[in-house]
Design an enzyme around this catalytic site. Sequence first.
Site, mmCIF file in Angstrom:
data_model
loop_
_atom_site.group_PDB
_atom_site.id
_atom_site.type_symbol
_atom_site.label_atom_id
_atom_site.label_comp_id
_atom_site.label_asym_id
_atom_site.label_seq_id
_atom_site.Cartn_x
_atom_site.Cartn_y
_atom_site.Cartn_z
ATOM 1 N N LYS A 1 -46.065 -40.376 0.029
ATOM 2 C CA LYS A 1 -45.531 -39.025 -0.002
ATOM 3 C C LYS A 1 -44.211 -39.060 -0.769
ATOM 4 C CE LYS A 1 -46.474 -35.114 2.483
ATOM 5 N NZ LYS A 1 -46.321 -34.387 3.713
ATOM 6 N N TRP B 1 -48.232 -35.668 -2.552
ATOM 7 C CA TRP B 1 -48.943 -36.908 -2.261
ATOM 8 C C TRP B 1 -49.317 -37.643 -3.545
ATOM 9 C CZ3 TRP B 1 -52.934 -36.223 2.301
ATOM 10 C CH2 TRP B 1 -52.226 -35.815 3.440
ATOM 11 N N GLU C 1 -67.859 -48.007 11.726
ATOM 12 C CA GLU C 1 -68.165 -46.924 12.671
ATOM 13 C C GLU C 1 -69.337 -46.060 12.218
ATOM 14 O OE1 GLU C 1 -65.177 -47.892 11.807
ATOM 15 O OE2 GLU C 1 -63.670 -47.594 13.346
ATOM 16 N N THR D 1 -64.015 -53.756 14.525
ATOM 17 C CA THR D 1 -63.360 -53.383 13.267
ATOM 18 C C THR D 1 -62.020 -54.096 13.199
ATOM 19 O OG1 THR D 1 -62.293 -51.491 14.271
ATOM 20 C CG2 THR D 1 -64.371 -51.083 13.190
HETATM 21 P P1 AMP Z 1 -64.634 -51.179 7.443
HETATM 22 O O1 AMP Z 1 -65.113 -50.513 8.651
HETATM 23 O O2 AMP Z 1 -63.863 -52.429 7.704
HETATM 24 O O3 AMP Z 1 -65.721 -51.401 6.437
HETATM 25 O O4 AMP Z 1 -63.566 -50.205 6.753
HETATM 26 C C1 AMP Z 1 -63.869 -48.885 6.426
HETATM 27 C C2 AMP Z 1 -62.813 -48.329 5.504
HETATM 28 O O5 AMP Z 1 -62.860 -48.999 4.243
HETATM 29 C C3 AMP Z 1 -63.021 -46.890 5.158
HETATM 30 O O6 AMP Z 1 -62.536 -46.016 6.155
HETATM 31 C C4 AMP Z 1 -62.244 -46.765 3.854
HETATM 32 O O7 AMP Z 1 -60.851 -46.632 4.080
HETATM 33 C C5 AMP Z 1 -62.474 -48.099 3.213
HETATM 34 N N1 AMP Z 1 -63.554 -47.990 2.222
HETATM 35 C C6 AMP Z 1 -64.848 -48.331 2.363
HETATM 36 N N2 AMP Z 1 -65.525 -48.119 1.213
HETATM 37 C C7 AMP Z 1 -64.639 -47.605 0.331
HETATM 38 C C8 AMP Z 1 -64.717 -47.158 -1.035
HETATM 39 N N3 AMP Z 1 -65.828 -47.222 -1.739
HETATM 40 N N4 AMP Z 1 -63.584 -46.670 -1.593
HETATM 41 C C9 AMP Z 1 -62.428 -46.599 -0.906
HETATM 42 N N5 AMP Z 1 -62.285 -47.014 0.357
HETATM 43 C C10 AMP Z 1 -63.377 -47.514 0.979
#
Ligand code: AMP
Length: 542
Positions: free
Chosen positions: A439, A444, A331, A186
């Site tokens: 914040k 928030w 994850e 990640t």
């Molecule tokens: P990754 O593992 O790089 O795909 O990142 C995952 C993170 O991307 C999640 O924990 C969210 O913070 C963000 N994320 C994924 N899909 C969305 C979505 N549809 N809307 C908002 N945030 C998202």
Amino acid sequence: MLGLMQNQPLLISSLIDFAERHHPEGEIVSRRIEGDIHRCSYKDIARRSRQVANAMEALKLAFGDRVATLAWNGYRHLELYFGVSGTGRVLHTLNPRLHPDQIAWIANHAEDQVLFFDMTFLPIVKAMQGKATSIRHYVALCDADKLPADSGIAGLQSYEALLARQPDTFVWPEFDENTASSMCYTSGTTGDPKAVLFSHRSTILHAFAGGLPDALNMSARDSVLPVVPMFHANAWSLPYSAAMTGAKMVFPGAALDGKSVYELIESEKVTFAAGVPTVWQMMLGHVQAGGLRFSTLKRTVIGGSACPPAMISAFNDDYGVEVLHAWGMTEMSPLGTVNTLKNKHLNMAPADKLKVRVKQGRGVYGVDMKIVDPGGKELPWDGKVFGDLHVKGPWVIRDYFKSDAGSPLVDGWFPTGDVATIDPDGYMQITDRSKDVIKSGGEWISSIDVENIAMSHPAVAMAACIGMAHPKWDERPIIAVVRKPAATVSREDLLSFYTGKLAKWQVPDDVVFLDAIPLGGTGKMQKTKLREMLKDYRLPDL
Ligand code: AMP
């Protein structure tokens, strides 16, 4: 008493075996880095995956060894998906958008033994080869005659020559379905990247769920274009679900600009596409500017970051393309929620429907979720109260690979780092990453809400909202904006655009116009970088 059904382990090799027997003619179309279009079938992929499997033996790789790729979406990458994992080796998809030093760090951490790479990435491979010390073999994903004589990589061989030496018969081994199948690091906005290690079981279960009608609804009638890279959470598992269902796959290779993606959608009669919002922003820009239409595209899954409502409306209302807003994480393999409507929503007025559709969606069976307060107490599903989003399920991470921080789980649940509401119908809505929440005066502010409004302004191409330190309010939001080419909008215009759309105290204090907002390796806005860029910025009232 045990059930009396067959106990067959869920293995990735069974997907390509199934594809070969049940839809051998299913098409796999790839735009190659040379620019031409390559066509083959599941039958060909199956045969060549077995050659990959034999190559794993020829390269003297042990069961469980990590096999890395630095590759675009294409048929050769797909063969590695099946051929490497099918033998019990672990496919490690490296992200070429990272810095070569970071890639080398990741390859060392994973102890990668081999690197298969597209020739586009030769400069990266050259830059990292002295540093990635575990890699013993370098294989370029090309024909033998495309290998440069002076590549600078010791012992470099071509993939096609390697495969040509291998028989195309291979009996896939049977092993424990909990065996590791692939891994993905990640991006990690702080600290070193972390390794997510998928298993055969988690991958197959996830592929089943991904195909469901209220998830990605994949079928043999689909032509699927994953713009999402195969190095980003296994292209959201589309290659596995496609092999399961017999969907045609269309791989865009390196050409990810709006024009190239649009042309591929039209020429290959794509019905279903997948990618992060920034990709669709580029494609919509191209389509709108040229007055173009989609003749076959029916739906597109958009996730990875929040999909702005303006994008959902544009696809839906202007082009008749259904947006499946989805949320997930590496994850989580990555699917968590997908937004599809329930019966009760179908006859709603369009504006009310949009209010439902902008949410990140409902849980897919296999993922359970809850929101909790800082003390860990579960919060109600009323669509208003927000809390930390926790998940669990058979394709959710239990631990990171080689991590000494201990399991990230809290009472068996994985804390996602996202802050969300869940409504009584089970629709989850992300308000923020916990570290991006602003914040102000003890309240928030959702940066996503602030961004979505800016994105609905016709002159805005991209918008990122961040909090700036403030002595009285703790933090105040500002919005960084990239204007569309040739579009004009002033600071005052944009700020007054917020009137009536947000409470006064939630409206940003300032607008900062930029040429570009920094994007990370998977096309997401990098707010940490943006904060660095604006470190000398001062709020107007300070
Ligand atoms: P990754 O593992 O790089 O795909 O990142 C995952 C993170 O991307 C999640 O924990 C969210 O913070 C963000 N994320 C994924 N899909 C969305 C979505 N549809 N809307 C908002 N945030 C998202």
